[in-house]
Design an enzyme around this catalytic site. Sequence first.
Site, PDB file in Angstrom:
ATOM      1  N   GLY A 135       0.801  -1.383   0.132  1.00 47.47           N
ATOM      2  CA  GLY A 135       0.072   0.002   0.111  1.00 47.47           C
ATOM      3  C   GLY A 135       0.925   1.153  -0.065  1.00 47.47           C
ATOM      4  O   GLY A 135       0.325   2.451   0.223  1.00 47.47           O
ATOM      5  N   GLU A 172       4.968  -5.812   1.240  1.00 44.42           N
ATOM      6  CA  GLU A 172       4.485  -6.337   0.016  1.00 44.42           C
ATOM      7  C   GLU A 172       3.975  -5.114  -0.601  1.00 44.42           C
ATOM      8  O   GLU A 172       3.039  -4.988  -1.115  1.00 44.42           O
ATOM      9  CB  GLU A 172       3.001  -7.020   0.438  1.00 44.42           C
ATOM     10  CG  GLU A 172       3.241  -8.458   1.247  1.00 44.42           C
ATOM     11  CD  GLU A 172       1.950  -9.038   1.624  1.00 44.42           C
ATOM     12  OE1 GLU A 172       2.024 -10.089   1.789  1.00 44.42           O
ATOM     13  OE2 GLU A 172       1.098  -8.233   1.762  1.00 44.42           O
ATOM     14  N   GLY A 201       3.441  -3.314  -4.293  1.00 43.67           N
ATOM     15  CA  GLY A 201       2.979  -3.541  -5.675  1.00 43.67           C
ATOM     16  C   GLY A 201       3.156  -2.470  -6.304  1.00 43.67           C
ATOM     17  O   GLY A 201       4.175  -2.092  -7.308  1.00 43.67           O
ATOM     18  N   ARG A 202       2.272  -1.478  -6.019  1.00 42.90           N
ATOM     19  CA  ARG A 202       2.513  -0.188  -7.025  1.00 42.90           C
ATOM     20  C   ARG A 202       3.568   0.466  -6.940  1.00 42.90           C
ATOM     21  O   ARG A 202       4.254   1.232  -7.919  1.00 42.90           O
ATOM     22  CB  ARG A 202       1.025   0.758  -6.567  1.00 42.90           C
ATOM     23  CG  ARG A 202       1.304   2.143  -6.257  1.00 42.90           C
ATOM     24  CD  ARG A 202       0.264   2.725  -5.640  1.00 42.90           C
ATOM     25  NE  ARG A 202      -0.921   1.914  -5.313  1.00 42.90           N
ATOM     26  CZ  ARG A 202      -2.220   2.099  -5.601  1.00 42.90           C
ATOM     27  NH1 ARG A 202      -2.648   3.168  -6.258  1.00 42.90           N
ATOM     28  NH2 ARG A 202      -2.941   1.353  -5.133  1.00 42.90           N
ATOM     29  N   ARG A 261      -9.049   2.790 -13.622  1.00 45.20           N
ATOM     30  CA  ARG A 261      -8.824   3.332 -12.279  1.00 45.20           C
ATOM     31  C   ARG A 261      -9.493   4.689 -11.978  1.00 45.20           C
ATOM     32  O   ARG A 261     -10.008   5.099 -11.008  1.00 45.20           O
ATOM     33  CB  ARG A 261      -7.300   3.616 -11.893  1.00 45.20           C
ATOM     34  CG  ARG A 261      -6.788   2.286 -11.653  1.00 45.20           C
ATOM     35  CD  ARG A 261      -5.228   2.233 -11.136  1.00 45.20           C
ATOM     36  NE  ARG A 261      -5.152   2.695  -9.732  1.00 45.20           N
ATOM     37  CZ  ARG A 261      -5.016   4.131  -9.284  1.00 45.20           C
ATOM     38  NH1 ARG A 261      -4.425   4.865 -10.208  1.00 45.20           N
ATOM     39  NH2 ARG A 261      -4.889   4.296  -8.027  1.00 45.20           N
ATOM     40  N   TYR A 278     -12.193   4.629  -9.189  1.00 43.86           N
ATOM     41  CA  TYR A 278     -11.725   5.209  -8.090  1.00 43.86           C
ATOM     42  C   TYR A 278     -11.407   6.838  -8.014  1.00 43.86           C
ATOM     43  O   TYR A 278     -11.012   7.656  -7.051  1.00 43.86           O
ATOM     44  CB  TYR A 278     -10.277   4.755  -7.378  1.00 43.86           C
ATOM     45  CG  TYR A 278     -10.116   3.298  -7.783  1.00 43.86           C
ATOM     46  CD1 TYR A 278     -10.756   2.253  -6.990  1.00 43.86           C
ATOM     47  CD2 TYR A 278      -9.084   2.590  -8.353  1.00 43.86           C
ATOM     48  CE1 TYR A 278     -10.576   1.117  -6.974  1.00 43.86           C
ATOM     49  CE2 TYR A 278      -8.716   1.541  -8.356  1.00 43.86           C
ATOM     50  CZ  TYR A 278      -9.509   0.535  -7.486  1.00 43.86           C
ATOM     51  OH  TYR A 278      -9.256  -0.578  -7.957  1.00 43.86           O
ATOM     52  N   CYS A 328     -18.278   3.200 -25.265  1.00 50.14           N
ATOM     53  CA  CYS A 328     -19.310   3.694 -25.273  1.00 50.14           C
ATOM     54  C   CYS A 328     -20.092   3.938 -23.936  1.00 50.14           C
ATOM     55  O   CYS A 328     -20.929   3.193 -23.346  1.00 50.14           O
ATOM     56  CB  CYS A 328     -20.427   2.670 -25.979  1.00 50.14           C
ATOM     57  SG  CYS A 328     -19.823   2.391 -27.629  1.00 50.14           S
ATOM     58  N   TYR A 360      -1.793  -1.770 -11.807  1.00 49.27           N
ATOM     59  CA  TYR A 360      -3.485  -1.777 -11.608  1.00 49.27           C
ATOM     60  C   TYR A 360      -3.981  -1.208 -12.921  1.00 49.27           C
ATOM     61  O   TYR A 360      -5.140  -0.629 -12.963  1.00 49.27           O
ATOM     62  CB  TYR A 360      -3.995  -1.421 -10.757  1.00 49.27           C
ATOM     63  CG  TYR A 360      -3.580  -1.692  -9.007  1.00 49.27           C
ATOM     64  CD1 TYR A 360      -4.015  -3.077  -8.894  1.00 49.27           C
ATOM     65  CD2 TYR A 360      -2.440  -0.950  -8.482  1.00 49.27           C
ATOM     66  CE1 TYR A 360      -3.191  -3.851  -7.748  1.00 49.27           C
ATOM     67  CE2 TYR A 360      -2.051  -1.647  -7.380  1.00 49.27           C
ATOM     68  CZ  TYR A 360      -2.428  -2.758  -7.026  1.00 49.27           C
ATOM     69  OH  TYR A 360      -1.951  -3.491  -5.871  1.00 49.27           O
TER      70      TYR A 360
HETATM   71  C1  LIG Z   1      -3.029  -4.998  -2.914  1.00 47.47           C
HETATM   72  C2  LIG Z   1      -2.195  -5.574  -1.838  1.00 47.47           C
HETATM   73  C3  LIG Z   1      -0.600  -5.209  -1.549  1.00 47.47           C
HETATM   74  C4  LIG Z   1      -0.327  -4.306  -2.572  1.00 47.47           C
HETATM   75  O1  LIG Z   1      -0.904  -3.113  -2.615  1.00 47.47           O
HETATM   76  P1  LIG Z   1      -0.010  -1.913  -3.282  1.00 47.47           P
HETATM   77  O2  LIG Z   1      -0.763  -0.646  -3.079  1.00 47.47           O
HETATM   78  O3  LIG Z   1       0.111  -2.193  -4.775  1.00 47.47           O
HETATM   79  O4  LIG Z   1       1.354  -1.757  -2.824  1.00 47.47           O
HETATM   80  C5  LIG Z   1      -0.152  -6.007  -0.817  1.00 47.47           C
HETATM   81  N1  LIG Z   1      -0.539  -6.969   0.158  1.00 47.47           N
HETATM   82  C6  LIG Z   1      -1.956  -7.401  -0.056  1.00 47.47           C
HETATM   83  C7  LIG Z   1      -2.333  -8.321   0.974  1.00 47.47           C
HETATM   84  C8  LIG Z   1      -2.683  -6.719  -0.851  1.00 47.47           C
HETATM   85  O5  LIG Z   1      -4.053  -7.048  -0.934  1.00 47.47           O
END
Ligand SMILES: *Cc1c(COP(=O)(O)O)cnc(C)c1O
Length: 463
Positions: free
Chosen positions: A278, A320, A322-323, A360, A364, A391, A421
């Site tokens: 996150g 963890e 991701g983004r 997105r 969002y 459309c 994403y």
């Molecule tokens: C979505 C998610 C992430 C990654 O979130 P980012 O915003 O991309 O860093 C990490 N761990 C869990 C359990 C998630 O659901």
Amino acid sequence: MSRSAHPAGPRHADVLPEGHYSAPPADLNALDPKVWAQTVGRNGEGVATVGGIDVKRLAEEFGTPAYILDEADFRARARAWRTAFGTEADVFYAGKAFLSRAVVRWLHEEGLNLDVCSGGELTTALSAGMPADRIAFHGNNKSTEEIERAVRAGVGRIVLDSFQEIVRVAHVAQSLGRRQRVQIRVTVGVEAHTHEFIATAHEDQKFGIPLAGGQAAEAVRRALQLEGLELIGIHSHIGSQIFDVSGFEVAAHRVVGLLRDIRDEHGVELPEIDLGGGLGIAYTSGDDPREPHEIAKALTEIVTRECEAARLRTPRISVEPGRAVVGPTAFTLYEVGTVKALDGLRTYVSVDGGMSDNIRTALYDAEYSVALVSRTSDAEPMLTRVVGKHCESGDIVVRDAFLPADLAPGDLIAVPATGAYCRSMASNYNHVLRPPVVAVRDGEARVIVRRETEEDLLRLDVG
Ligand SMILES: *Cc1c(COP(=O)(O)O)cnc(C)c1O
């Protein structure tokens, strides 16, 4: 905009103040390094380049729309997270942000682990050679078949999300003669947003088992009794696009409280704590995310301090992102199709993609920026809305953006920070073909996910 709980997806804090748009930037031709991939710049003719290749060439060779991914930047960001946490912690890349076999190989080479949350992601990870013990399997409703595959493959951990799943995974592991390493995902009652977090008494959401009411403690009790499970730690994920560590501070405090209760009740100190992902990125020049080393230092200090206070050995930390690894490394390259000026309102710029390649904004209210990349321009800024070809009037890519007033059909424009994403959430709406992902590095470009074809569409449609 709804403020209901929606923690694990990328939705958190993507909500803008209503009617928000910034003033025109001082220089419309500038490509702010904060939001563009590391190797992006402009060449002598004013054409944007990435990895040493200009975008006109990329458009000619690979077509538009296309996601253009800066491989050197991806590797550098992955490495930065890895080195920031050093050997005392594990970094799991959240595959849902964007996963492909090339990405899996880069992660493997750069020393990152991988989170997956479906059989499809697991297959992708394994098929590209990610060692199973470096894979964590997530999700609030893994099927028995998916659990079986994960256990058989020997994944390093399964993150348990419900009481049913505790039993399900234990049963599968036992029937395969295995002892599966697991974590329990708890909801700590913290909801993090970009610049704030909300601590609530209990969380109204589908993920995890609440700490409140002793539910998480009961889950631990059950997991410790089941032979098929080796409980290695507690997992907490508090939201997405977070800029501030204060939410993690409250989460760590509450998770460590649980670890202390577990020690007091069962005499075991669980060896791991996972603080989830996150971590925020800059979607526009107004965003100021923290560097990986600052996050790593802050999180390590928080956990160490909490554990000292609880007289616990400091567990191994995992995170963890991701983004924060892939988000800034790619941009979406579009060709302008029409430019429609609505007098006194704004100018609508239609591109050859839209909500099928970037949902997105519609989903969002996410904020993005955009730039003219096939040339520079000295024209005045005009307020535009960049829209797609679907459309649907909500088919907006960039809600409010300034582009030069001489923008014309055939120009190439690009939206930065679309690495996370976007392709992973892409759809076939209107039977529009999902764009390719083109990785660029040191003057070479190669397709890592090819463009969908109409044949692909017809192959799924069996008549
Ligand atoms: C979505 C998610 C992430 C990654 O979130 P980012 O915003 O991309 O860093 C990490 N761990 C869990 C359990 C998630 O659901």
